[in-house]
Motif scaffolding. Sequence first.
Motif, PDB file in Angstrom:
ATOM      1  N   LEU A  42       0.848  -1.190   0.000  1.00  0.00           N
ATOM      2  CA  LEU A  42       0.000   0.000   0.000  1.00  0.00           C
ATOM      3  C   LEU A  42       0.886   1.243   0.000  1.00  0.00           C
ATOM      4  O   LEU A  42       1.494   1.589   1.009  1.00  0.00           O
ATOM      5  CB  LEU A  42      -0.919   0.014   1.221  1.00  0.00           C
ATOM      6  N   GLY A  43       0.961   1.911  -1.164  1.00  0.00           N
ATOM      7  CA  GLY A  43       1.805   3.093  -1.301  1.00  0.00           C
ATOM      8  C   GLY A  43       0.971   4.338  -1.548  1.00  0.00           C
ATOM      9  O   GLY A  43      -0.166   4.262  -2.018  1.00  0.00           O
ATOM     10  N   ILE A  44       1.535   5.493  -1.224  1.00  0.00           N
ATOM     11  CA  ILE A  44       0.857   6.768  -1.419  1.00  0.00           C
ATOM     12  C   ILE A  44       1.375   7.415  -2.696  1.00  0.00           C
ATOM     13  O   ILE A  44       2.547   7.814  -2.776  1.00  0.00           O
ATOM     14  CB  ILE A  44       1.074   7.709  -0.227  1.00  0.00           C
ATOM     15  N   LEU A  45       0.511   7.502  -3.714  1.00  0.00           N
ATOM     16  CA  LEU A  45       0.858   8.160  -4.971  1.00  0.00           C
ATOM     17  C   LEU A  45       0.669   9.664  -4.817  1.00  0.00           C
ATOM     18  O   LEU A  45      -0.415  10.125  -4.458  1.00  0.00           O
ATOM     19  CB  LEU A  45      -0.030   7.638  -6.103  1.00  0.00           C
ATOM     20  N   THR A  46       1.724  10.420  -5.092  1.00  0.00           N
ATOM     21  CA  THR A  46       1.644  11.883  -5.038  1.00  0.00           C
ATOM     22  C   THR A  46       1.962  12.464  -6.404  1.00  0.00           C
ATOM     23  O   THR A  46       2.954  12.084  -7.034  1.00  0.00           O
ATOM     24  CB  THR A  46       2.624  12.452  -3.997  1.00  0.00           C
ATOM     25  N   GLN A  90       5.560  14.906 -16.120  1.00  0.00           N
ATOM     26  CA  GLN A  90       5.916  15.224 -14.739  1.00  0.00           C
ATOM     27  C   GLN A  90       6.282  13.956 -13.979  1.00  0.00           C
ATOM     28  O   GLN A  90       5.709  12.897 -14.192  1.00  0.00           O
ATOM     29  CB  GLN A  90       4.732  15.890 -14.017  1.00  0.00           C
ATOM     30  N   ASP A  91       7.254  14.059 -13.090  1.00  0.00           N
ATOM     31  CA  ASP A  91       7.555  12.941 -12.203  1.00  0.00           C
ATOM     32  C   ASP A  91       6.404  12.719 -11.227  1.00  0.00           C
ATOM     33  O   ASP A  91       5.704  13.664 -10.845  1.00  0.00           O
ATOM     34  CB  ASP A  91       8.824  13.212 -11.391  1.00  0.00           C
ATOM     35  N   VAL A  92       6.220  11.478 -10.827  1.00  0.00           N
ATOM     36  CA  VAL A  92       5.303  11.156  -9.739  1.00  0.00           C
ATOM     37  C   VAL A  92       6.125  10.486  -8.643  1.00  0.00           C
ATOM     38  O   VAL A  92       7.229   9.993  -8.877  1.00  0.00           O
ATOM     39  CB  VAL A  92       4.153  10.232 -10.189  1.00  0.00           C
ATOM     40  N   MET A  93       5.583  10.491  -7.450  1.00  0.00           N
ATOM     41  CA  MET A  93       6.268   9.868  -6.318  1.00  0.00           C
ATOM     42  C   MET A  93       5.325   8.903  -5.614  1.00  0.00           C
ATOM     43  O   MET A  93       4.145   9.183  -5.471  1.00  0.00           O
ATOM     44  CB  MET A  93       6.746  10.949  -5.337  1.00  0.00           C
ATOM     45  N   VAL A  94       5.859   7.747  -5.227  1.00  0.00           N
ATOM     46  CA  VAL A  94       5.086   6.779  -4.458  1.00  0.00           C
ATOM     47  C   VAL A  94       5.866   6.478  -3.179  1.00  0.00           C
ATOM     48  O   VAL A  94       7.050   6.119  -3.229  1.00  0.00           O
ATOM     49  CB  VAL A  94       4.835   5.474  -5.237  1.00  0.00           C
ATOM     50  N   LEU A  95       5.203   6.629  -2.040  1.00  0.00           N
ATOM     51  CA  LEU A  95       5.830   6.420  -0.742  1.00  0.00           C
ATOM     52  C   LEU A  95       5.242   5.190  -0.062  1.00  0.00           C
ATOM     53  O   LEU A  95       4.017   5.061   0.049  1.00  0.00           O
ATOM     54  CB  LEU A  95       5.611   7.646   0.144  1.00  0.00           C
ATOM     55  N   ALA A 150      10.186   3.438   2.055  1.00  0.00           N
ATOM     56  CA  ALA A 150      10.828   3.426   0.741  1.00  0.00           C
ATOM     57  C   ALA A 150      10.100   4.421  -0.147  1.00  0.00           C
ATOM     58  O   ALA A 150       8.880   4.601  -0.039  1.00  0.00           O
ATOM     59  CB  ALA A 150      10.783   2.031   0.113  1.00  0.00           C
ATOM     60  N   GLN A 151      10.859   5.078  -1.019  1.00  0.00           N
ATOM     61  CA  GLN A 151      10.289   6.114  -1.873  1.00  0.00           C
ATOM     62  C   GLN A 151      10.736   5.899  -3.308  1.00  0.00           C
ATOM     63  O   GLN A 151      11.906   5.653  -3.571  1.00  0.00           O
ATOM     64  CB  GLN A 151      10.756   7.487  -1.378  1.00  0.00           C
ATOM     65  N   VAL A 152       9.765   6.000  -4.222  1.00  0.00           N
ATOM     66  CA  VAL A 152      10.011   5.764  -5.646  1.00  0.00           C
ATOM     67  C   VAL A 152       9.658   7.014  -6.439  1.00  0.00           C
ATOM     68  O   VAL A 152       8.631   7.653  -6.181  1.00  0.00           O
ATOM     69  CB  VAL A 152       9.152   4.572  -6.144  1.00  0.00           C
ATOM     70  N   TYR A 153      10.514   7.357  -7.401  1.00  0.00           N
ATOM     71  CA  TYR A 153      10.214   8.422  -8.355  1.00  0.00           C
ATOM     72  C   TYR A 153      10.235   7.842  -9.764  1.00  0.00           C
ATOM     73  O   TYR A 153      11.035   6.947 -10.062  1.00  0.00           O
ATOM     74  CB  TYR A 153      11.249   9.546  -8.278  1.00  0.00           C
ATOM     75  N   GLY A 154       9.362   8.355 -10.612  1.00  0.00           N
ATOM     76  CA  GLY A 154       9.369   7.895 -11.996  1.00  0.00           C
ATOM     77  C   GLY A 154       8.266   8.540 -12.810  1.00  0.00           C
ATOM     78  O   GLY A 154       7.574   9.452 -12.358  1.00  0.00           O
ATOM     79  N   LYS A 155       8.122   8.059 -14.037  1.00  0.00           N
ATOM     80  CA  LYS A 155       7.093   8.540 -14.947  1.00  0.00           C
ATOM     81  C   LYS A 155       5.906   7.585 -14.925  1.00  0.00           C
ATOM     82  O   LYS A 155       6.066   6.365 -14.838  1.00  0.00           O
ATOM     83  CB  LYS A 155       7.647   8.640 -16.364  1.00  0.00           C
ATOM     84  N   ALA A 156       4.707   8.160 -15.011  1.00  0.00           N
ATOM     85  CA  ALA A 156       3.482   7.366 -14.946  1.00  0.00           C
ATOM     86  C   ALA A 156       2.767   7.340 -16.289  1.00  0.00           C
ATOM     87  O   ALA A 156       2.629   8.372 -16.949  1.00  0.00           O
ATOM     88  CB  ALA A 156       2.541   7.924 -13.878  1.00  0.00           C
ATOM     89  N   THR A 157       2.321   6.162 -16.670  1.00  0.00           N
ATOM     90  CA  THR A 157       1.427   6.004 -17.813  1.00  0.00           C
ATOM     91  C   THR A 157       0.023   5.801 -17.277  1.00  0.00           C
ATOM     92  O   THR A 157      -0.192   4.970 -16.392  1.00  0.00           O
ATOM     93  CB  THR A 157       1.836   4.806 -18.683  1.00  0.00           C
ATOM     94  N   ILE A 158      -0.935   6.565 -17.805  1.00  0.00           N
ATOM     95  CA  ILE A 158      -2.307   6.534 -17.317  1.00  0.00           C
ATOM     96  C   ILE A 158      -3.198   5.847 -18.343  1.00  0.00           C
ATOM     97  O   ILE A 158      -3.269   6.273 -19.506  1.00  0.00           O
ATOM     98  CB  ILE A 158      -2.840   7.964 -17.059  1.00  0.00           C
TER      99      ILE A 158
END
Length: 267
Positions: A24-28, A102-107, A140-148
Amino acid sequence: MYLRAIHAEPSIRALFDFIKENPLGILTTAIASSSHPFIQSSHIPWVLDEISEDPDAQIKGRLRGHMARQNPQSKVLAEAANANANANSSISSTGAAAQLQQDVMVLFTGPHHHYVTPKFYTETKPSTGKVVPTWNYAAAQVYGKATIYYDAAAPETSDYLSRQIHDLSMLCETSVMGHTGQEERPKPWMVADAPERYIEVMKKNIIGIEVVIESIGGKFKMSQEMGAGDRQGVVEGFGGLGSDVGDHLAGLVKERGKMKDDAKQKS
């Protein structure tokens, strides 16, 4: 995320395992919208597809998730995707799906965390009093590009969501619930257990999100900065709480302290 060297987890393998154990991660996201907040966050369970444990690899993995189409964050993502489809603005589009520039972040955070009282520091507090409270946790924290995947009528969206729903259900049924069907354990719930028409209707009420992991970092903040005597005081302090959280953290503080001491001996 502030990654102090003594707390940082350098192993991508360990961070992958942490994400799988805490899906369960938080998408920002930070996307301009005329009707919704610029910065938005949502709790989403994710499926992790591993690609590379090489810290220099451009793409380390992929996170696959979905969320309700009525979620305001979904609306902003869909607005951005539609804007690209119509004007090819800030997003590169594939028709049924669009990749945000834009970058997105998931925590991701561990389930066990707790306040650390200075009273636990049985070595430093009595001798100098130079101690302050803190909080122990893992993240843990992830940065990257999102495809919708936003076009409910597109086969590409339907295929993505079918795979995502199946894989996420199996992950949670087996890893979280222990429903493996083996050694007298219950069998997992399957998507096929629900009426096909019902699932198709549910799919139209969600959007798919796939995040390419370009950067990943994490930490286990478990009193490693303290000396051996104070760490032992933290272990005993957590153990004395008489709770599952306390027992779990006592074990982590002991484990991470040993890792620190072992690394120090090798250097």
